[in-house]
Design a protein around this motif. Structure first.
Motif, PDB file in Angstrom:
ATOM      1  N   ALA A  24       0.844  -1.192   0.000  1.00  0.00           N
ATOM      2  CA  ALA A  24       0.000   0.000   0.000  1.00  0.00           C
ATOM      3  C   ALA A  24       0.883   1.248   0.000  1.00  0.00           C
ATOM      4  O   ALA A  24       2.090   1.179   0.239  1.00  0.00           O
ATOM      5  N   PHE A  25       0.251   2.399  -0.245  1.00  0.00           N
ATOM      6  CA  PHE A  25       0.987   3.665  -0.265  1.00  0.00           C
ATOM      7  C   PHE A  25       1.741   3.888   1.047  1.00  0.00           C
ATOM      8  O   PHE A  25       2.816   4.488   1.063  1.00  0.00           O
ATOM      9  N   ILE A  53      -3.030   9.529  -5.099  1.00  0.00           N
ATOM     10  CA  ILE A  53      -1.874  10.272  -4.568  1.00  0.00           C
ATOM     11  C   ILE A  53      -1.854  11.677  -5.166  1.00  0.00           C
ATOM     12  O   ILE A  53      -2.030  11.858  -6.374  1.00  0.00           O
ATOM     13  N   THR A  71      -5.961   1.215  -2.940  1.00  0.00           N
ATOM     14  CA  THR A  71      -6.419  -0.172  -3.096  1.00  0.00           C
ATOM     15  C   THR A  71      -5.285  -1.172  -2.842  1.00  0.00           C
ATOM     16  O   THR A  71      -5.433  -2.362  -3.091  1.00  0.00           O
ATOM     17  N   CYS A  73      -2.609  -1.653  -4.517  1.00  0.00           N
ATOM     18  CA  CYS A  73      -2.218  -2.364  -5.741  1.00  0.00           C
ATOM     19  C   CYS A  73      -0.695  -2.479  -5.853  1.00  0.00           C
ATOM     20  O   CYS A  73      -0.182  -3.332  -6.560  1.00  0.00           O
ATOM     21  N   GLY A  74       0.034  -1.594  -5.178  1.00  0.00           N
ATOM     22  CA  GLY A  74       1.495  -1.695  -5.155  1.00  0.00           C
ATOM     23  C   GLY A  74       2.205  -0.996  -6.292  1.00  0.00           C
ATOM     24  O   GLY A  74       3.436  -1.005  -6.371  1.00  0.00           O
ATOM     25  N   CYS A  76       2.531   2.256  -7.057  1.00  0.00           N
ATOM     26  CA  CYS A  76       3.357   3.424  -6.698  1.00  0.00           C
ATOM     27  C   CYS A  76       4.697   2.958  -6.131  1.00  0.00           C
ATOM     28  O   CYS A  76       5.753   3.497  -6.466  1.00  0.00           O
TER      29      CYS A  76
HETATM   30  S1  SF4 Z   1      -0.753   3.207  -6.710  1.00  0.00           S
HETATM   31 FE1  SF4 Z   1      -1.938   1.603  -5.699  1.00  0.00          FE
HETATM   32  S2  SF4 Z   1      -0.896   1.330  -3.720  1.00  0.00           S
HETATM   33 FE2  SF4 Z   1      -0.226   3.303  -4.531  1.00  0.00          FE
HETATM   34  S3  SF4 Z   1      -1.664   4.816  -3.667  1.00  0.00           S
HETATM   35 FE3  SF4 Z   1      -2.458   4.211  -5.658  1.00  0.00          FE
HETATM   36  S4  SF4 Z   1      -3.902   2.555  -5.157  1.00  0.00           S
HETATM   37 FE4  SF4 Z   1      -2.557   2.795  -3.378  1.00  0.00          FE
END
Ligand code: SF4
Ligand code: SF4
Ligand code: SF4
Length: 355
Positions: A24-25, A53, A71, A73-74, A76
């Protein structure tokens, strides 16, 4: 007109799911943004498929903030140039992974693979000499860089020494004495120095085109100041001249005297670590032909990451020739090496090793 990026994102998600852990972020924020490692590039915000973000300006500095629903997703984390989730960030390029041990009958440590590979290269005249760290005859376990040109001298040098040795200087002196093909065994920092000499237009290997070097890196978490190790052993009642073997495995610093082995958590020797090692992010020697160590293989075996065509060929030929025995491993075998590499990277960033 807006372009549709959905296919690309799905593909990235598929690759991430298959090849990496997904984060996650919060992990990106904790490891990169809050540590000050962020280079303010905006790749994380631009890559987020749900626009969660926002790059905020705080005191004229770009700071990625979570402003939407993450979500996990990983993406970032995976796109950030300062994160280290992918194999190549942690270990560099690897063509194949091997589990190897020597077939020779001599006193050795952790499979003896490095010594046997060098012995094979000397026997077959692939190299004129091997530059390695040997034990000083004057100060027990003090490393002295030496160029060996035959197997007897090579075998006499066995045993892992956990202090810096000037193998790069020794290598250059060898080439200046008109040797043209050498192997060098060193920690990642040594191999990095050799790599710079290869890459830089004014580097030694850019100028001396005749010189050929085969680079073998040893997995390395840290090395120690010689005097501090002597003092530590003294404190626990061991005279360094009686030590038969040093090893670091499973987070333990192990010392053998005769048949007796004692061990301490490596953390107890943090104060004795060389100051240079606090700046080190490379466990395995990303620029080597072969990277070798005891992480990831059963006791008595050496794990070898073959990174170049030449490295792969030498492993295969040495097995065929009977100098070593072993087998190629599946990529899963890299997991424990990756975990150690991640641990080292986390240490560099002052982070907990837990994920
Ligand atoms: S890229 Fe994926 S993990 Fe990063 S903030 Fe966005 S949803 Fe979250
Ligand atoms: S991708 Fe990484 S380095 Fe770039 S802005 Fe985001 S956190 Fe910072
Ligand atoms: S931790 Fe890094 S700097 Fe220290 S000896 Fe190992 S490779 Fe070199």
């Amino acid at each position: 007109m807006d372009r549709d990026y959905n296919v690309t994102i799905e593909e990235i998600q598929r690759v991430l799911k298959e090849k990496t852990k997904r984060f996650a972020f919060k992990k990106l924020e904790r490891e990169v943004v809050k540590t000050g490692a962020c280079v303010e590039c905006g790749a994380c915000a631009a890559s987020c498929p749900v626009n969660a973000i926002t790059g905020e300006r705080i005191n004229d500095k770009y700071v990625p903030k979570l402003t939407g629903d993450c979500t996990s997703c990983g993406i970032c984390y995976a796109m950030c140039p300062r994160s280290f989730v992918l194999e190549e960030h942690l270990l560099g390029n690897v063509k194949s992974i091997w589990k190897i041990r020597t077939t020779a009958n001599y006193k050795h440590q952790d499979g003896g693979a490095v010594t046997s590979i060098l012995g094979y290269m000397l026997d077959t005249k692939m190299i004129e000499g091997a530059v390695i760290a040997c034990k000083s005859t004057e100060k027990p376990w003090m490393p002295i860089a030496k160029t060996v040109t035959n197997k007897e001298d090579l075998y006499a040098c066995g045993g892992t020494i956990y202090s810096h040795a000037q193998v790069v200087d020794e290598m250059i002196q060898g080439f200046k004495k008109n040797l043209t093909s050498l192997a060098i065994v060193g920690t990642a920092c040594n191999i990095d120095a050799v790599h710079r000499m290869e890459e830089h237009p004014a580097g030694f290997f850019s100028i001396d085109k005749k010189a050929s070097i085969f680079k073998v890196s040893l997995f390395c978490m840290e090395s120690f100041n010689y005097q501090d190790i002597v003092a530590f052993l003294d404190k626990v009642g061991i005279d360094i001249k009686n030590v038969a073997r040093f090893a670091i495995a499973g987070g333990q610093f192990k010392v053998s005297v005769g048949d007796d082995e004692q061990s301490w958590p490596v953390g107890e020797l943090d104060y004795a670590a060389a100051s240079s090692c606090a700046f080190c992010q490379d466990l395995s020697g990303k620029h080597a032909d072969l990277s070798c160590g005891n992480i990831g293989s059963d006791e008595g075996w050496t794990t070898v990451l073959a990174r170049t065509d030449r490295g792969v060929k030498i492993i295969k030929d040495a097995i065929k020739n009977g100098a070593i025995e072993g087998e190629q491993l599946e990529s899963d075998a890299m997991l424990s090496v990756m975990n150690s590499a991640r641990f080292k990277m986390n240490k560099y960033y002052g982070l907990s090793s837990k994920h």
